[in-house]
Design a protein around this motif. Sequence first.
Motif, PDB file in Angstrom:
ATOM      1  N   TYR A   1       0.711  -1.298   0.185  1.00 18.23           N
ATOM      2  CA  TYR A   1      -0.113  -0.306   0.101  1.00 18.23           C
ATOM      3  C   TYR A   1       0.927   0.988  -0.158  1.00 18.23           C
ATOM      4  O   TYR A   1       0.588   2.230  -0.749  1.00 18.23           O
ATOM      5  N   ASP A   2       1.997   1.185   0.622  1.00 19.00           N
ATOM      6  CA  ASP A   2       2.421   3.016   1.260  1.00 19.00           C
ATOM      7  C   ASP A   2       3.511   2.740  -0.031  1.00 19.00           C
ATOM      8  O   ASP A   2       3.421   4.171  -1.379  1.00 19.00           O
ATOM      9  N   ALA A   3       4.271   1.604  -0.474  1.00 15.86           N
ATOM     10  CA  ALA A   3       4.276   1.866  -2.377  1.00 15.86           C
ATOM     11  C   ALA A   3       3.128   2.248  -3.449  1.00 15.86           C
ATOM     12  O   ALA A   3       4.144   3.456  -4.166  1.00 15.86           O
ATOM     13  N   VAL A   4       2.647   1.905  -3.072  1.00 15.73           N
ATOM     14  CA  VAL A   4       1.246   2.638  -4.103  1.00 15.73           C
ATOM     15  C   VAL A   4       0.988   4.143  -4.579  1.00 15.73           C
ATOM     16  O   VAL A   4       1.040   5.085  -4.818  1.00 15.73           O
ATOM     17  N   ALA A   5       1.426   4.603  -2.440  1.00 15.50           N
ATOM     18  CA  ALA A   5       0.955   5.694  -2.357  1.00 15.50           C
ATOM     19  C   ALA A   5       1.790   6.954  -3.005  1.00 15.50           C
ATOM     20  O   ALA A   5       1.689   7.946  -3.478  1.00 15.50           O
ATOM     21  N   LYS A   6       3.512   5.961  -2.493  1.00 14.34           N
ATOM     22  CA  LYS A   6       4.186   6.712  -3.281  1.00 14.34           C
ATOM     23  C   LYS A   6       4.300   6.776  -4.341  1.00 14.34           C
ATOM     24  O   LYS A   6       4.183   8.198  -4.970  1.00 14.34           O
ATOM     25  N   LEU A   7       3.715   6.285  -5.838  1.00 18.25           N
ATOM     26  CA  LEU A   7       3.946   6.232  -6.670  1.00 18.25           C
ATOM     27  C   LEU A   7       2.938   7.298  -7.216  1.00 18.25           C
ATOM     28  O   LEU A   7       2.672   7.722  -8.246  1.00 18.25           O
ATOM     29  N   GLN A   8       1.965   7.769  -6.706  1.00 16.54           N
ATOM     30  CA  GLN A   8       0.890   8.075  -6.922  1.00 16.54           C
ATOM     31  C   GLN A   8       0.940   9.473  -5.857  1.00 16.54           C
ATOM     32  O   GLN A   8      -0.176  10.823  -6.231  1.00 16.54           O
ATOM     33  N   GLY A   9       2.443   9.762  -4.863  1.00 14.11           N
ATOM     34  CA  GLY A   9       2.512  11.138  -4.352  1.00 14.11           C
ATOM     35  C   GLY A   9       1.154  11.180  -3.724  1.00 14.11           C
ATOM     36  O   GLY A   9       1.546  12.478  -3.136  1.00 14.11           O
ATOM     37  N   ASN A  10       0.331  10.408  -2.541  1.00 16.30           N
ATOM     38  CA  ASN A  10      -0.082  10.563  -2.422  1.00 16.30           C
ATOM     39  C   ASN A  10       0.914  10.700  -0.381  1.00 16.30           C
ATOM     40  O   ASN A  10       0.508  10.170   0.260  1.00 16.30           O
ATOM     41  N   GLU A  11       0.668  12.023  -0.295  1.00 11.11           N
ATOM     42  CA  GLU A  11       2.053  11.823   1.516  1.00 11.11           C
ATOM     43  C   GLU A  11       0.376  11.087   2.563  1.00 11.11           C
ATOM     44  O   GLU A  11       0.934  10.920   3.099  1.00 11.11           O
ATOM     45  N   SER A  12      -0.873  12.503   2.701  1.00 10.91           N
ATOM     46  CA  SER A  12      -1.103  12.238   3.424  1.00 10.91           C
ATOM     47  C   SER A  12      -1.652  10.150   4.260  1.00 10.91           C
ATOM     48  O   SER A  12      -1.151   9.691   4.670  1.00 10.91           O
ATOM     49  N   ALA A  13      -1.794   9.274   3.002  1.00  9.36           N
ATOM     50  CA  ALA A  13      -2.456   8.125   2.460  1.00  9.36           C
ATOM     51  C   ALA A  13      -0.744   7.202   3.158  1.00  9.36           C
ATOM     52  O   ALA A  13      -0.403   6.730   3.725  1.00  9.36           O
TER      53      ALA A  13
END
Length: 181
Positions: free
Chosen positions: A102-114
């Motif tokens: 999940y963290d890898a996807v959030a990083k890929l999408q630039g979602n810092e809150s996630a």
Amino acid sequence: MAGAYKNTPPAAEDKGAMTAENLAAALAGESQASQKYLAFADVADAEGFPNVARLFRAVAYAESTHARNHLSVLGGIGTTADNLKAAWGGETFEIAEMYPAYDAVAKLQGNESAQTSISYALKAEVDHQGIYDSTLKGLEGKKDLGATAVRVCPICGHTVIGDAPDECPQCGTAGSHFVEF
């Protein structure tokens, strides 16, 4: 496709599989509803609507009751030792597989809150895994936790047995804000 309607009854070996899938889905839905309604209750309290908050908490309790009933029917509740092992296994999955993905996807999408939410959860899951492990070892030695309090950071979920730290090592929240159980 599993769970799809067929004109013929399922094979004998599949009897009950769809029901188990349905109960597992209902368990997830009821669990999510319970948590959502508890969050809604906090908002209602903050906005000055204590009776609405009470309603949300009551329905959250009902939804949680439904979830526990489904979990029981699915055979997901055992002895205390079995439950500690299952909880440890769940934490292990979250630490090793779920949150890193999940963290890898959030990083890929630039979602810092996630990323922050996931980081807090992952670190707390490590706390939980360790606590379950030591508790199981104590239980196997016929020792309960005793009267020791469990404290949880209300921001990131960091969990400790005993006194809260002066400051949460994960998010910096003052230890005086930890919730005691």
